[in-house]
Write a protein that holds these residues in place. Structure first.
Motif, PDB file in Angstrom:
ATOM      1  N   VAL A 104      14.551  37.306  71.336  1.00 35.45           N
ATOM      2  CA  VAL A 104      15.687  37.055  70.458  1.00 35.45           C
ATOM      3  C   VAL A 104      15.478  37.654  69.065  1.00 35.45           C
ATOM      4  N   GLN A 105      14.303  38.219  68.802  1.00 37.64           N
ATOM      5  CA  GLN A 105      14.106  38.925  67.545  1.00 37.64           C
ATOM      6  C   GLN A 105      15.050  40.137  67.467  1.00 37.64           C
ATOM      7  N   THR A 106      15.368  40.717  68.599  1.00 36.12           N
ATOM      8  CA  THR A 106      16.412  41.750  68.680  1.00 36.12           C
ATOM      9  C   THR A 106      17.461  41.215  69.658  1.00 36.12           C
ATOM     10  N   GLN A 107      17.301  41.488  70.932  1.00 37.36           N
ATOM     11  CA  GLN A 107      18.136  40.887  71.968  1.00 37.36           C
ATOM     12  C   GLN A 107      17.235  40.550  73.153  1.00 37.36           C
ATOM     13  N   ALA A 108      17.438  39.363  73.713  1.00 43.76           N
ATOM     14  CA  ALA A 108      16.672  39.007  74.907  1.00 43.76           C
ATOM     15  C   ALA A 108      17.055  39.952  76.042  1.00 43.76           C
ATOM     16  N   TRP A 109      16.122  40.168  76.951  1.00 46.34           N
ATOM     17  CA  TRP A 109      16.354  41.129  78.039  1.00 46.34           C
ATOM     18  C   TRP A 109      15.557  40.696  79.255  1.00 46.34           C
ATOM     19  N   LEU A 110      16.144  40.860  80.439  1.00 43.30           N
ATOM     20  CA  LEU A 110      15.473  40.526  81.696  1.00 43.30           C
ATOM     21  C   LEU A 110      15.409  41.745  82.603  1.00 43.30           C
ATOM     22  N   SER A 111      14.271  41.919  83.244  1.00 43.40           N
ATOM     23  CA  SER A 111      14.130  42.956  84.264  1.00 43.40           C
ATOM     24  C   SER A 111      14.723  42.444  85.573  1.00 43.40           C
ATOM     25  N   ASP A 112      14.855  43.324  86.556  1.00 42.82           N
ATOM     26  CA  ASP A 112      15.344  42.900  87.869  1.00 42.82           C
ATOM     27  C   ASP A 112      14.454  41.812  88.461  1.00 42.82           C
ATOM     28  N   THR A 113      13.155  41.962  88.306  1.00 47.69           N
ATOM     29  CA  THR A 113      12.210  40.973  88.826  1.00 47.69           C
ATOM     30  C   THR A 113      12.434  39.611  88.182  1.00 47.69           C
ATOM     31  N   GLN A 114      12.669  39.615  86.875  1.00 42.74           N
ATOM     32  CA  GLN A 114      12.909  38.358  86.168  1.00 42.74           C
ATOM     33  C   GLN A 114      14.254  37.745  86.550  1.00 42.74           C
ATOM     34  N   MET A 115      15.249  38.584  86.809  1.00 45.18           N
ATOM     35  CA  MET A 115      16.540  38.068  87.270  1.00 45.18           C
ATOM     36  C   MET A 115      16.391  37.357  88.615  1.00 45.18           C
ATOM     37  N   LYS A 116      15.616  37.950  89.515  1.00 46.44           N
ATOM     38  CA  LYS A 116      15.401  37.332  90.828  1.00 46.44           C
ATOM     39  C   LYS A 116      14.679  36.005  90.696  1.00 46.44           C
ATOM     40  N   ALA A 117      13.703  35.956  89.789  1.00 46.83           N
ATOM     41  CA  ALA A 117      12.964  34.714  89.572  1.00 46.83           C
ATOM     42  C   ALA A 117      13.853  33.645  88.941  1.00 46.83           C
ATOM     43  N   LYS A 118      14.767  34.059  88.080  1.00 52.16           N
ATOM     44  CA  LYS A 118      15.656  33.122  87.387  1.00 52.16           C
ATOM     45  C   LYS A 118      16.737  32.560  88.302  1.00 52.16           C
ATOM     46  N   TRP A 119      17.341  33.422  89.133  1.00 52.25           N
ATOM     47  CA  TRP A 119      18.490  33.034  89.937  1.00 52.25           C
ATOM     48  C   TRP A 119      18.182  32.781  91.406  1.00 52.25           C
ATOM     49  N   GLY A 120      17.055  33.263  91.893  1.00 53.75           N
ATOM     50  CA  GLY A 120      16.808  33.215  93.320  1.00 53.75           C
ATOM     51  C   GLY A 120      17.404  34.442  93.989  1.00 53.75           C
ATOM     52  N   TRP A 121      16.944  34.739  95.206  1.00 56.68           N
ATOM     53  CA  TRP A 121      17.337  35.968  95.881  1.00 56.68           C
ATOM     54  C   TRP A 121      18.837  36.042  96.144  1.00 56.68           C
ATOM     55  N   PHE A 122      19.445  34.967  96.644  1.00 60.09           N
ATOM     56  CA  PHE A 122      20.867  34.990  96.986  1.00 60.09           C
ATOM     57  C   PHE A 122      21.731  35.177  95.740  1.00 60.09           C
ATOM     58  N   ASN A 123      21.478  34.345  94.718  1.00 57.84           N
ATOM     59  CA  ASN A 123      22.279  34.431  93.497  1.00 57.84           C
ATOM     60  C   ASN A 123      22.023  35.721  92.724  1.00 57.84           C
ATOM     61  N   TYR A 124      20.852  36.311  92.932  1.00 60.33           N
ATOM     62  CA  TYR A 124      20.566  37.578  92.256  1.00 60.33           C
ATOM     63  C   TYR A 124      21.634  38.600  92.608  1.00 60.33           C
TER      64      TYR A 124
END
Length: 313
Positions: A104-124
């Motif tokens: 958040v010092q600039t803008q938060a950002w997620l990689s594809d791997t982090q998106m999968k971990a955050k949402w799960g495979w189906f929701n990804y």
């Protein structure tokens, strides 16, 4: 024979003027979107360069709930692209070697791997498609004022009050960052209380000496912003800007109230974030009222223009 000559001339003009114009137009759009790259400082310390539009997908994934309305996600994509464009334009001789980081010092950002971990495979796959739609359908669009990219600040929730003017939170005014209605339907979405003992306050504020029991005189509001958030406060004999106190005590906002007990200070905060610019929850509530991305952005950034990246005037 005359008709054949007319058609031949028309075809020649098409080849000479129309086709080259189409190619040039396509090339200009390609430069605006595909060829712009941004350098990201990763948590590992490595600097990675990726296409701006690909970067934005990760920003929207990190900064706004993926289940939000598509028009709100589009507004977030434009705000994030504008912020990134302004960062790209700030390169100078003291270049630090990257444009943005992943926090958040600039803008938060997620990689594809982090998106999968955050949402799960189906929701990804479900959410990624929605975010890709938001980025693609606003491709190359940025907010501009007075021929410059704006500071497209945004926050989670303004809470029970309107948004803040930039000069009441930071040092300098921006004509497009004014007090506007939050757009939020649930004004009490974020209410959180925090308790601090005298010992904890002394430690967090860096006060030396033996902690003492407190009374109502130990915390006083010195000034408020136009819409009523705390701007400066005296706490335990020292004056703090509310933004500074928010950081020191880990508060979610500067819209605060408190109750003083001899051995405990209870602070209640309303809203989440600095309250400048676009309220993300407000944008979602406006989108639910069928407001389009252009209307949402015009509400939170009055006087700005939505233009193509690289063409600011």
């Amino acid at each position: 024979m005359k008709k054949e000559w007319v058609w031949l001339i028309a075809l020649s003009l098409c080849i000479v003027f129309v086709i080259p114009w189409s190619i040039l137009r396509w090339q200009k759009e390609k430069v605006i979107t595909d060829d712009v790259q941004i350098r990201i400082l990763m948590p590992s310390g490595e600097v990675v360069k990726i296409a701006l539009e690909d970067y934005l997908l990760g920003v929207v994934a990190a900064e706004m709930p993926a289940e939000f309305e598509i028009e709100a996600l589009k507004a977030q994509a434009v705000a994030a692209r504008t912020y990134a464009a302004k960062r790209l334009g700030q390169k100078n001789s003291s270049d630090i070697g990257y444009d943005v980081d992943t926090t958040v010092q600039t803008q938060a950002w997620l990689s594809d791997t982090q998106m999968k971990a955050k949402w799960g495979w189906f929701n990804y796959w479900r959410y990624r498609g929605r975010l890709q739609k938001a980025v693609s359908e606003t491709r190359g669009q940025v907010l501009v004022a007075n021929g410059e990219y704006i500071d497209a600040f945004y926050h989670s929730s303004s809470g029970r009050k309107p948004t803040e003017r930039s000069e009441e939170v930071w040092s300098s005014p921006r004509p497009y960052l004014q007090n506007v209605s939050s757009g939020e339907e649930n004004l009490e979405r974020y209410i959180k209380s925090f308790g601090f003992t005298p010992t904890e306050l002394y430690k967090k504020l860096g006060i030396k000496g033996s902690p003492q029991s407190m009374n109502s005189e130990d915390i006083q509001v010195l000034s408020r912003t136009t819409v009523g958030r705390v701007k400066s406060v005296r706490l335990l004999g020292k004056v703090y800007l509310a933004t500074q106190l928010r950081t020191l005590l880990g508060l979610p906002s500067t819209d605060i109230e408190w109750v003083v007990q001899p051995e405990r200070l209870i602070i209640t905060a309303y809203g989440n974030g600095h309250a400048v610019g676009m309220s993300q929850w407000g944008a979602n509530d406006l989108a639910k009222k069928n407001k389009k991305v252009e209307e949402i952005l015009a509400h939170y950034y009055p006087g700005t223009k939505l233009m193509a990246l690289g063409y600011k005037r």
